[in-house]
Design a protein around this motif. Structure first.
Motif: not given
Length: 280
Positions: A98-103, A141-144
């Motif tokens: 829910t709070g990050a990139d699933p991969l 880390p940050p999303l990018p």
């Protein structure tokens, strides 16, 4: 830790859904209902391979969920769900990010197998708790940056998918070759072969009732009409043995090396009359 990264627990970025057991009479191999995953035996290199279905699902995982094995010798093994929804057994939990990139979370969990193997408890059937999964620390880390890391890993995932396709094709070829050889063995018989009825070769007996509430952790396989579905602390039938489905997956045949408990949806060979169990 790098600038912009933060240390969190898995529980801060994910939900965790615990699976539930479905009785053997409530699932099938005839593609009726939705898929039902019982454990890591259903896992592929990346995504699960559905071999059982149910019209009475209890707990469902959704596409994109990360499946983690929380019970048995495969504790810590994971797969990425690519089906719309499937039912999951108590041997599995679904990590819903829910709070990050699933991969990114999937890639992280790929590295935690040894950790979960180490912290698992239980002499007969090792397991890990919800708290052990949710409390696992991860540097985020940050999303990018997550997406950049995932982009690098995508090429590796593509390689896994290619290997998966080749493995499935090889498995199909192997099965076809085995079935062809088996057919030739029983059609090109030697001079000493004689025809007998199955009842003259072995004695079949109905398996035993064992409600889910009465099952206790142990090392002995519980065998239903669709094969081994769980374990128990008693194995009243000496191995090696042979079972076949009498209801549900009718006609499916299984060879069991060790002592085991045949359930009431199966017939087991009570007496081989001196014949080799593998031949039967």
């Amino acid at each position: 830790m790098k600038a912009g990264w933060s240390l969190k627990t898995l529980g801060q970025v994910c939900q965790l859904i615990s699976g539930q057991h479905i009785k053997a009479k409530d699932y099938n191999t005839e593609v009726k209902g939705i898929g039902y995953l019982t454990g890591p035996s259903d896992f592929g290199p990346l995504n699960p391979i559905i071999s059982k279905w149910t019209e009475k699902p209890k707990i469902k995982a959704k596409c994109g969920d990360i499946l983690i094995t929380v019970k048995g010798s495969g504790v810590g093994k994971i797969n990425l769900l690519d089906q719309d929804e499937v039912a999951i057994s108590r041997q599995l939990m679904a990590v819903r990010v829910t709070g990050a990139d699933p991969l990114f979370i999937y890639a992280f969990l790929c590295s935690t197998f040894d950790h979960f193997q180490t912290v698992s408890t239980g002499a007969a059937i090792p397991g890990i708790s919800r708290e052990q999964v949710l409390g696992l620390q991860i540097a985020i880390p940050p999303l990018p940056e997550q997406q950049r890391i995932v982009g690098i890993l995508d090429k590796a995932f593509e390689g896994i998918a290619t290997a998966k396709a080749k493995a499935e094709k090889n498995l199909q070829n192997t099965r076809a070759l085995f079935e062809s050889h088996l057919q030739s063995v029983f059609t090109q018989r030697g001079q000493a072969w004689i025809d007998k009825r199955l009842q003259d070769v072995c004695v079949l007996q109905r398996g035993f009732d064992l409600p889910t509430r009465s099952r206790l952790p142990g090392k002995f396989p519980l065998v239903s009409s669709s094969g081994i579905i769980d374990t128990h602390n008693e194995g009243p039938i000496k191995g090696p043995g042979v079972t076949t489905g009498r209801s549900g997956s009718i006609g499916s045949v299984f060879y069991i090396e060790e002592d085991y408990w045949p359930l009431n949806t199966a017939l087991y060979v009570k007496e081989f009359h001196g014949n080799d169990p593998k031949f039967v």
